[in-house]
Write a protein that holds these residues in place. Structure first.
Motif: not given
Length: 316
Positions: A1-25
């Motif tokens: 992952m490369t750091d740049t000074a460009t602003p964040a793109p307009a992303f489009r999140p989507r709704l998903v279901r996940r097991d909370p035990r396996t997500l990465t904090p």
């Protein structure tokens, strides 16, 4: 992952279901919960049987499905595990973002949380009759102590639509601005209602002034407009003088609209003060109404040799 000074793109999140035990904090999270706050969160989730606010997670091609990074909602996710939930709803960002962008999103979700209006908060809290629902609200003892001291007002900032306007004054204009704001405080309990057409005319006048003086600062343009108005104070006579030269009303008006200026030479002012004091001392005019002497002198001047000057107690 490369750091740049460009602003964040307009992303489009989507709704998903996940097991909370396996997500990465997050490895580093500036937001923390006191134990009693976290315990209340766990109890609320257990009572609801689900998360009622959605964590934001990120894959970006770097985290496997089900193991995405939790950008926002780390404590909610941990609390859902404590509450025994097997699945939770999450908003998933799949577009690849830089580390700078990920940190900015994390900080913004922690920092931009708004504030509670105390009066509105008290009104809402007092509508909760059930003790359990009051506990569910999560208000701490110190907040409840403050609420007990609040006197709800008819209007509060939380219930108003407003915009912030900043006026920047140049050094040579600052003293004039202070005087104007001090004068405005004298009428702080008064309100004025303007038509939309007046607002548009004001904007048009500002635009014309910007173009004529080649300035971009609103305060400077207003200063130029006020300077023009100062040079035409005598035209305000139209507001209280009818076309046939008679008064339109009996209210008081500014002396500058008569003289065409807000000031007069000091020697002239001293002479007028002496004459007014003498007339008041002789009982010819009421104390504090020096304008009546000016009106009498003007009446005598206009009456000529064949007209009787008006008496002050018959003057309007």
């Amino acid at each position: 992952m490369t750091d740049t000074a460009t602003p964040a793109p307009a992303f489009r999140p989507r709704l998903v279901r996940r097991d909370p035990r396996t997500l990465t904090p997050l490895d580093v999270n500036a937001r923390f919960f006191r134990k009693e706050e976290f315990d209340r969160l766990v109890e609320n989730i257990r009572r609801d049987g689900c998360l009622t606010s959605t964590p934001l997670i990120y894959s970006g091609g770097e985290y496997d499905e089900g193991h995405e990074l939790i950008l926002s909602g780390n404590h909610r996710t941990m609390a859902s595990v404590e509450a025994g939930l097997d699945e939770i709803d999450c908003m998933l960002i799949e577009e690849q973002l830089t580390r700078q962008q990920l940190i900015a999103i994390q900080l913004s979700h922690n920092a931009i949380s708004g504030q509670d209006d105390p009066a509105t908060l008290k009104q809402l809290y007092e509508q909760l009759d059930d003790v359990d629902w009051r506990a569910y609200s999560g208000l701490a003892d110190d907040q409840l102590e403050l609420l007990a001291q609040v006197q709800p007002e008819g209007l509060s900032e939380a219930n108003l639509d407003f915009a912030t306007v900043s006026l920047i004054f140049l050094p040579d204009e600052l003293e004039t601005a202070r005087e104007a704001f001090n004068a405005a405080r004298l009428g702080q309990n008064e309100s004025w209602l303007a038509a939309r057409a007046d607002y548009e005319q004001t904007l048009d006048t500002l635009a014309s002034t910007h173009a004529a003086h080649k300035v971009g600062n609103v305060a400077t343009a207003l200063h130029a407009i006020l300077a023009i108005a100062e040079r035409h104070l005598d035209e305000l006579q139209d507001g209280y003088t009818s076309p046939d030269g008679e008064p339109c009303h009996t209210g008081h008006v500014g002396l500058e609209t008569v003289l065409g200026a807000r000031t007069l030479p000091a020697p002239a002012a001293v002479t007028l003060n002496k004459a007014i004091a003498a007339a008041e001392g002789r009982g010819e005019i009421p104390t504090g109404e020096g304008w009546r002497l000016l009106e009498r002198l003007a009446g005598e001047y206009l009456s000529g040799p064949t007209r009787t000057p008006p008496s002050w107690d018959n003057a309007s």
